[in-house]
Design an enzyme around this catalytic site. Structure first.
Site, PDB file in Angstrom:
ATOM      1  N   GLY A   1       0.814  -1.206   0.000  1.00 52.85           N
ATOM      2  CA  GLY A   1       0.000   0.000   0.000  1.00 52.85           C
ATOM      3  C   GLY A   1       0.846   1.253   0.000  1.00 52.85           C
ATOM      4  CB  CYS A   2       0.294   4.556   1.570  1.00 54.75           C
ATOM      5  SG  CYS A   2      -1.263   5.050   0.798  1.00 54.75           S
TER       6      CYS A   2
END
Length: 367
Positions: free
Chosen positions: A138-139
């Protein structure tokens, strides 16, 4: 220590002011006028002035399935990965054939063959290049990818590694889902890519190049000193995707900033303590532009000044949250603009599903 010798971020060509995106996206996400009013307020408060999209804005009304959006991802992610990689390699004075290891990360689409293979076909990486595709960070993928590249180079100190992040967040737009999480996401995330060239400690580029020094054109670079990964127990439902027939629907807890306020300071202090460094001795902070509340939480947890998170605010305003590419965009901005003295430390950080925190301790060079 491995050395970051070039960082380049790129944005797709369809750029729009936040207000224009709101006008088009609002009715797609929240057809109920009452919810549309809330969406407008959420978009206005996202800290974003402009975002770039992989498709013309009017085409999003026709994307309704995971198959349709993922087909766009496979096609367009390779284009952005190529542009970012070519720019980064050129900035480092290297050719695609010089790359020994490529680490590719994304969480907004899936491909098999994976993104690193698609990139290799486009730019001509060696057939024997080592590859690490990643999905799910993800981020945190930009920071985590940099850490894993560093780990690889510790074992192969003569190698060149290429870290590539591509995130096409706009393709995860969920039509008719007026949940607060989806409305926030529709106003916060942008599309973009980044590439980082990192070399091992014994590679020739691990030392400042005398020709550049003599000509006075040495770029600011950074050495990776150490890394740390942290998982926060009991938070798996706080951040991530719900995979639907209509695509990736965001899971986004409003409690994430409070989680960072509660834990981040201790995690960063633990990393720094291993090097006999305190928070006050770190002049530079490379913070994932996760949104205004995330940036506020990092600032407050670490007792930073507003100037210390200025590049994160600027990245968010100019491009939105680019997921895993976000912190790499902030790193590129920091290396281009920082006036911190050579040899000073910087901490790079990003947060992703898990909930996870990825930390990288850097030592700045140049200037």
């Amino acid at each position: 220590m491995s050395r970051v010798v070039a960082v380049e971020s790129v944005l797709p060509g369809h750029g729009y002011a936040q207000e224009v995106i709101t006008e088009v996206v609002g009715p797609l996400v929240a057809p109920d006028p009452a919810r549309t009013a809330l969406l407008r307020r959420l978009h206005a408060g996202a800290g974003v002035r402009r975002r770039h999209l992989v498709l013309p804005l009017e085409e999003y009304a026709g994307l309704h399935s995971l198959g349709a959006t993922n087909a766009v991802f496979v096609r367009e992610s390779a284009v952005l990965a190529e542009e970012a990689s070519r720019r980064a390699l050129a900035a480092a004075g290297l050719e695609p054939g010089d790359v020994d290891h490529v680490f590719a990360t994304s969480v907004t689409g899936v491909a098999a063959p994976s993104l690193d293979v698609l990139l290799s076909e486009r730019i001509g990486l060696r057939s024997g290049v080592r590859r690490t595709p990643s999905f799910g960070l993800g981020c945190a993928g930009g920071a985590g990818g940099l850490a894993r590249v560093h780990d690889h180079l510790r074992g192969r100190p003569g190698d060149v590694a290429l870290l590539v992040s591509v995130e096409l967040c706009s393709l995860t737009l969920q039509h008719g889902d007026d949940s607060t999480a989806n409305m926030v996401a529709s106003g916060l995330f942008g599309d973009g890519a980044a590439a980082v060239v990192v070399v091992g400690a014994t590679h020739p580029l691990a030392q400042p190049r005398s020709a550049d020094l003599a000509a006075g054109r040495q770029r600011r670079t950074a050495r990776v000193v150490d890394t740390r990964s942290v998982l926060y127990p009991g938070t798996t439902a706080a951040l991530g995707w719900e995979v639907r027939d209509t695509g990736f629907a965001i899971v986004l807890s409003a409690g994430l900033p409070d989680l960072l306020r509660a834990h981040l300071r201790a995690d960063v202090k633990d990393l720094l303590a291993e090097h006999d460094v305190t928070l006050s001795e770190v002049p530079t902070w490379v913070v994932h532009a996760g949104g205004p509340r995330v940036i506020d939480a990092v600032r407050d947890a670490l007792g930073l000044s507003e100037d210390a998170v200025g590049e994160s605010r600027a990245s968010l305003a100019d491009a939105g949250n680019l997921s895993s590419a976000s912190v790499l965009d902030v790193l590129a901005r920091t290396l281009a603009r920082s006036a911190a003295p050579p040899g000073s430390l910087a901490v790079l950080m990003a947060f992703g599903p898990g909930v996870s925190c990825e930390l990288v301790l850097l030592q700045l060079e140049g200037r």
